[in-house]
Design an enzyme around this catalytic site. Structure first.
Site, short mmCIF file in Angstrom:
data_model
loop_
_atom_site.label_atom_id
_atom_site.label_comp_id
_atom_site.label_asym_id
_atom_site.label_seq_id
_atom_site.Cartn_x
_atom_site.Cartn_y
_atom_site.Cartn_z
N GLY A 1 0.80 -1.21 0.00
CA GLY A 1 0.00 0.00 0.00
C GLY A 1 0.84 1.27 0.00
N ASN B 1 4.26 -1.50 9.41
CA ASN B 1 3.55 -2.77 9.41
C ASN B 1 3.78 -3.57 10.69
OD1 ASN B 1 2.90 -4.42 6.25
ND2 ASN B 1 2.52 -2.30 6.80
N HIS C 1 -7.43 -6.79 6.88
CA HIS C 1 -6.19 -7.12 6.17
C HIS C 1 -4.96 -7.05 7.06
CE1 HIS C 1 -3.99 -7.85 2.54
NE2 HIS C 1 -3.40 -6.69 2.51
N TRP C 2 -5.05 -6.35 8.18
CA TRP C 2 -3.89 -6.11 9.04
C TRP C 2 -3.98 -6.93 10.32
CZ3 TRP C 2 -3.66 -0.02 8.78
CH2 TRP C 2 -3.02 0.36 7.59
#
Length: 275
Positions: free
Chosen positions: A38, A46, A254-255
């Protein structure tokens, strides 16, 4: 750049001449953390919430910025999967690391798979979080999170922090409170330095028919509210990996490593210690 929006670590000059920025924390068996694609992504944003627990558990955490991202070099290349795999292999060489456990989400998960397929002798285990590389492009483009990302960045106009925060909250997580203002500031500052060719030329092959070639122990985590990756990938990983464990996480997008940090840390440490 005088002001560094995220902490600066070390740099390695690779055999191909490019310079990769990375953090190197702890001692013990090596974990190679591979971030997603991204805008404004980097290793620190992250994974900074996961590193203390894994360092305390006795692991050496190598956290690079992939080429084209963060503080790493941003050459004008076609950013195909094998380019990322080559850079990470050369980083391992530069750091004299013979074997490691890649820990990758999204694009980073595809890089981890690519590394395990092309250089299995360098991979001890694998940890994957909704990796790319399991479907063809149309399936990804049909996902609502991907559509939102291309709508946000496809116009070519500058993206402000409020728009970026709203995008992260709608596309990447279930709990909007997980997306802190600091994370948004960091990602927004790095996004303007990112090579646009990363998004323009990114190409990740569908490796799902080769998953059976991966023999090392593998842990896959997948949020059940995923909006970026088609959930067909769940069964492809669960059935395709011969020595795999699958963990499905409710109330998670997603994380997974950010939204369910403690669960992620516990699960990964258990896998690393007990297989």
């Amino acid at each position: 750049m005088n002001h560094r929006p995220v902490p600066e670590g070390r740099y390695a000059r690779l055999a191909n001449g490019h310079r990769i920025h990375y953090h190197d924390l702890g001692e013990g068996p090596a974990l190679l953390f591979l971030h997603g694609s991204g805008n404004g992504a980097c290793g620190h944003s992250n994974f900074n919430g996961n590193l203390p627990a894994l360092v305390a558990a006795g692991y050496r955490c190598i956290v690079p910025d992939l080429p084209g991202f963060g503080y790493s070099d941003k050459p004008d290349l076609d950013y195909h999967l094998d380019v990322f795999v080559e850079h990470m292999l050369q980083l391992l060489d530069a750091l004299d690391i013979d074997r490691c456990t890649p820990v990758g989400n999204s694009l980073g998960g595809a890089v981890a798979l690519g590394l395990a397929l092309a250089h299995p002798q360098r991979v001890e285990r694998l940890v994957l979080m909704a990796p790319g590389g399991l479907d063809d492009l149309p399936a990804y483009l049909a996902m609502p999170g991907m559509q939102a990302m291309f709508a946000l960045y496809g116009s070519g106009k500058p993206v402000g922090e409020p728009e970026l925060k709203a995008f992260f909250q709608s596309a990447f997580v279930v709990d909007p409170a997980v997306v802190s203002d600091q994370l948004v500031r960091e990602r927004a500052a790095l996004a303007v330095t990112q090579n646009p060719r990363v998004i323009q030329t990114l190409k990740v092959p569908n490796v799902s028919d080769r998953l059976g070639d991966i023999r090392c122990p593998t842990l896959s985590l997948w949020g059940l509210n995923e909006k970026m990756m088609p959930d067909s990938g769940i069964m492809k990983l669960a059935k395709g990996l011969k020595n795999g464990r699958m963990v499905l996480v409710p109330n998670c997008g997603h994380w997974v490593m950010i939204e369910h940090r403690e669960l992620f840390n516990r699960t990964v440490i258990d896998f690393l210690e007990h297989g």
